[in-house]
Design an enzyme around this catalytic site. Structure first.
Site, PDB file in Angstrom:
ATOM      1  N   HIS A  39       0.875  -1.168   0.000  1.00 14.06           N
ATOM      2  CA  HIS A  39       0.000   0.000   0.000  1.00 14.06           C
ATOM      3  C   HIS A  39       0.917   1.224   0.000  1.00 14.06           C
ATOM      4  CE1 HIS A  39      -2.309  -3.057   2.296  1.00 14.06           C
ATOM      5  NE2 HIS A  39      -3.372  -2.531   1.719  1.00 14.06           N
ATOM      6  N   ASP A  97       2.398   1.786   3.360  1.00 15.71           N
ATOM      7  CA  ASP A  97       3.330   0.798   3.918  1.00 15.71           C
ATOM      8  C   ASP A  97       4.755   1.308   3.716  1.00 15.71           C
ATOM      9  OD1 ASP A  97       1.132  -0.832   4.306  1.00 15.71           O
ATOM     10  OD2 ASP A  97       1.529  -2.089   2.551  1.00 15.71           O
ATOM     11  N   MET A 113       2.458  -5.845  -7.625  1.00 10.04           N
ATOM     12  CA  MET A 113       1.129  -5.315  -7.298  1.00 10.04           C
ATOM     13  C   MET A 113       1.250  -4.163  -6.318  1.00 10.04           C
ATOM     14  SD  MET A 113      -1.159  -5.445  -4.521  1.00 10.04           S
ATOM     15  CE  MET A 113      -1.793  -6.889  -3.683  1.00 10.04           C
ATOM     16  N   GLU A 127     -11.096  -6.825  -4.791  1.00  8.01           N
ATOM     17  CA  GLU A 127     -11.029  -7.890  -3.770  1.00  8.01           C
ATOM     18  C   GLU A 127     -12.270  -7.893  -2.887  1.00  8.01           C
ATOM     19  OE1 GLU A 127      -7.393  -7.824  -1.542  1.00  8.01           O
ATOM     20  OE2 GLU A 127      -8.168  -9.157   0.003  1.00  8.01           O
ATOM     21  N   LYS A 180     -14.840  -9.038   0.162  1.00  9.70           N
ATOM     22  CA  LYS A 180     -14.801  -9.539   1.536  1.00  9.70           C
ATOM     23  C   LYS A 180     -16.175  -9.274   2.138  1.00  9.70           C
ATOM     24  CE  LYS A 180     -12.107  -9.278   5.807  1.00  9.70           C
ATOM     25  NZ  LYS A 180     -11.052  -8.584   6.574  1.00  9.70           N
ATOM     26  N   GLU A 210      -9.619 -13.793  -2.012  1.00 11.12           N
ATOM     27  CA  GLU A 210      -8.783 -14.177  -0.867  1.00 11.12           C
ATOM     28  C   GLU A 210      -9.403 -15.371  -0.144  1.00 11.12           C
ATOM     29  OE1 GLU A 210      -7.041 -11.232   1.774  1.00 11.12           O
ATOM     30  OE2 GLU A 210      -7.603 -12.450   3.512  1.00 11.12           O
ATOM     31  N   HIS A 248     -11.414 -14.740   3.044  1.00 15.34           N
ATOM     32  CA  HIS A 248     -12.637 -13.948   2.948  1.00 15.34           C
ATOM     33  C   HIS A 248     -13.848 -14.824   2.644  1.00 15.34           C
ATOM     34  CE1 HIS A 248     -10.122 -10.068   2.063  1.00 15.34           C
ATOM     35  NE2 HIS A 248      -9.873 -10.611   3.232  1.00 15.34           N
ATOM     36  N   ASP A 283      -5.043 -13.877  -3.336  1.00  8.22           N
ATOM     37  CA  ASP A 283      -4.530 -13.727  -1.968  1.00  8.22           C
ATOM     38  C   ASP A 283      -4.687 -15.057  -1.231  1.00  8.22           C
ATOM     39  OD1 ASP A 283      -3.897 -11.125  -2.407  1.00  8.22           O
ATOM     40  OD2 ASP A 283      -5.306 -10.265  -0.964  1.00  8.22           O
ATOM     41  N   ASP A 338     -11.339 -12.270  11.176  1.00  5.59           N
ATOM     42  CA  ASP A 338     -10.402 -12.361  10.053  1.00  5.59           C
ATOM     43  C   ASP A 338      -9.031 -12.795  10.567  1.00  5.59           C
ATOM     44  OD1 ASP A 338      -8.897 -11.970   7.804  1.00  5.59           O
ATOM     45  OD2 ASP A 338      -9.212  -9.813   7.703  1.00  5.59           O
ATOM     46  N   ASP A 393      -6.368 -14.471   8.837  1.00  5.58           N
ATOM     47  CA  ASP A 393      -5.187 -14.334   7.967  1.00  5.58           C
ATOM     48  C   ASP A 393      -4.066 -15.298   8.368  1.00  5.58           C
ATOM     49  OD1 ASP A 393      -6.281 -12.396   6.297  1.00  5.58           O
ATOM     50  OD2 ASP A 393      -5.455 -10.721   7.437  1.00  5.58           O
ATOM     51  N   ASP A 444      -1.368 -13.212   1.600  1.00  6.85           N
ATOM     52  CA  ASP A 444      -1.910 -12.086   2.357  1.00  6.85           C
ATOM     53  C   ASP A 444      -2.259 -12.599   3.755  1.00  6.85           C
ATOM     54  OD1 ASP A 444      -2.844  -9.715   3.187  1.00  6.85           O
ATOM     55  OD2 ASP A 444      -4.673  -9.721   1.987  1.00  6.85           O
TER      56      ASP A 444
HETATM   57  C1  GLT Z   1      -5.707  -5.787   4.371  1.00  9.04           C
HETATM   58  C2  GLT Z   1      -6.768  -6.761   3.971  1.00  9.04           C
HETATM   59  C3  GLT Z   1      -6.403  -7.560   2.797  1.00  9.04           C
HETATM   60  C4  GLT Z   1      -6.182  -6.749   1.550  1.00  9.04           C
HETATM   61  C5  GLT Z   1      -5.040  -5.835   1.646  1.00  9.04           C
HETATM   62  C6  GLT Z   1      -4.993  -4.954   0.407  1.00  9.04           C
HETATM   63  S1  GLT Z   1      -4.971  -4.936   3.089  1.00  9.04           S
HETATM   64  O1  GLT Z   1      -4.668  -6.457   5.040  1.00  9.04           O
HETATM   65  O2  GLT Z   1      -7.055  -7.621   5.069  1.00  9.04           O
HETATM   66  O3  GLT Z   1      -7.323  -8.578   2.524  1.00  9.04           O
HETATM   67  O4  GLT Z   1      -5.868  -7.642   0.512  1.00  9.04           O
HETATM   68  O5  GLT Z   1      -5.551  -3.715   0.614  1.00  9.04           O
HETATM   69 MN    MN Z   2      -6.359  -9.679   0.848  1.00 12.67          MN
HETATM   70 MN    MN Z   3      -7.652 -10.945   4.987  1.00 13.12          MN
END
Ligand code: GLT
Ligand code: MN
Ligand code: MN
Length: 396
Positions: free
Chosen positions: A53, A56, A87, A180, A182, A216, A219, A244, A254, A256, A286
């Site tokens: 980003h 970042d 990206m 993306e 979610k 992702e 998600h 992702d 969430d 991750d 991600d």
């Molecule tokens: C954030 C989010 C991710 C996105 C990123 C891109 S930022 O961490 O949880 O799923 O892909 O903006």
């Molecule tokens: Mn993501």
């Molecule tokens: Mn995520």
């Protein structure tokens, strides 16, 4: 064994390995890592690239001079370590200005600021060589439908993306945009919550060919959906522009998690789908190390994501080469040349023939397709009790 190479196209976000363990209930548990240090470490581990980003890398309130210095230094580090930035994306969620949305804020000033910030971030991404630009609309949603902005929001989002696609072209950036989806978090409800809703929306954009999806794993899994099925639909639509990878328990916050940490079987079928489909974009992780971890844990996390992907890719090869699995697959599919011909490409003659055709409905309903056996063979392959893994060949 399973040593990642740049040709595997594994990427991480600066925000992923750089995550400090902050969560809504607790302060960071690890010190921040500098962007150049992250690049150096990822290169050592065999990654291909790093994504970011705008903020970042460049603090949101940096002046032009500071920005240029940071970017030059970062370019130097990338060159030194042979990492690319495939990206880039915009942070449209951290700053309080975006608390009620960015492109879908009810405040026209916020929407305009979001456009400005994104154009500047696209400039930055282009300077670093990015070809894919991601939009994750984490704050594009609402908790209060009394706000009455649902239809307006869809229109504002569309106007913004149409504007930015034109900006990319007028600057000669040549970006492909990946949206993306979610379902929720941080907003109670995020707009365009699934791959299907993104695909539907993309079709309404002026230059829809420039827009695809960045799905992702976590998600879809949060919402109890089958991620591999979603990716298949995106591939079928020719819209898999980025992906992702991570992991997640269904119905949780969430998480991750490290790729493959939780749903090994789903991760396997996803890797198999990606590899079989010929998808040649980055495999972006991600995800972030657990909040319990120190820096050693962070690199164990990063290595683990890549290693699990490569192990599953090898398992997919074994699946394709396993005679018993292939025989089960062949038995499962019933081909009939004449019927395939009859049911593909309508003619009135075919319709008439088909309507008169006699089918043994009872027999069709009685056939056992052998899926229990096929699934068990797959499970045993994943558990490592059948097939030749690369390692057992190497040991032979
Ligand atoms: C954030 C989010 C991710 C996105 C990123 C891109 S930022 O961490 O949880 O799923 O892909 O903006
Ligand atoms: Mn993501
Ligand atoms: Mn995520």
């Amino acid at each position: 064994m399973y040593q990642p190479q740049p040709s595997d196209k594994f990427t991480f976000g600066l925000w992923t390995v750089g995550a400090t363990g902050r969560d809504p209930f607790g302060e960071p548990t690890r010190p921040p890592l500098s962007a150049p240090y992250i690049v150096e470490k990822l290169a050592q581990l065999g990654a291909y690239g790093v994504n970011l980003h705008d903020n970042d890398l460049v603090p949101i309130d940096a002046g032009a001079g500071e920005r240029d210095r940071i970017v030059r230094e970062f370019q130097q580090t990338l060159g030194d370590h042979g990492l690319v930035v495939p990206m880039a994306t915009t942070n449209l969620f951290t700053d309080p200005a975006f608390k009620d949305g960015a492109f879908t804020s009810a405040d026209a000033r916020v929407r305009a600021y979001a456009l400005q910030k994104t154009m500047r971030s696209m400039d930055l991404g282009h300077e670093l060589g990015a070809q894919t630009y991601v939009f994750w609309g984490g704050r594009e949603g609402t908790e209060v439908d009394a706000s009455g902005k649902l239809l307006d929001s869809i229109g504002w989002f569309r106007d913004s993306l149409n504007f930015l696609a034109e900006y990319s072209q007028s600057q000669g950036y040549g970006y492909r945009f990946a949206l993306e989806p979610k379902p929720n978090e941080p907003r109670g409800d995020i707009f365009f919550p699934t791959a299907g809703s993104m695909l539907g929306f993309i079709a309404t954009l002026d230059q829809s060919e420039l827009f695809g999806v960045n799905p992702e794993f976590a998600h879809d899994t949060m919402a109890g959906l089958n991620f591999t099925h979603a990716v298949a639909q995106i591939i079928d639509a020719g819209k898999l522009f980025h992906v992702d990878l991570n992991d997640q328990k269904m119905g949780r916050f969430d998480q991750d998690l490290r790729f493959g940490a939780e749903n090994i079987k789903s991760a396997f079928f996803l890797v198999k789908l990606l590899e079989d489909s010929g998808y040649d974009g980055p495999r972006h992780f991600d995800a972030h190390a657990l909040r319990t971890e120190d820096e050693v844990g962070v690199w164990a996390f990063a290595r683990g994501c890549m290693r699990t992907y490569l192990i599953l890719k090898d398992k997919a090869r074994q699946f394709d080469e396993d005679p018993e699995i292939q025989a089960a697959l062949q038995a499962y599919r019933v081909e009939d040349k004449e019927l395939s011909e009859l049911t593909r490409g309508f003619t009135p003659e075919k319709a008439r023939t088909l309507k008169e055709r006699a089918f043994d409905r009872v027999a069709l309903g009685q056939r056992g397709p052998g899926l229990e056996q096929l699934d068990q063979l797959t499970v045993e392959l994943l558990l490592g009790v059948r097939g030749n893994s690369v390692s057992s060949e190497a040991h032979a």
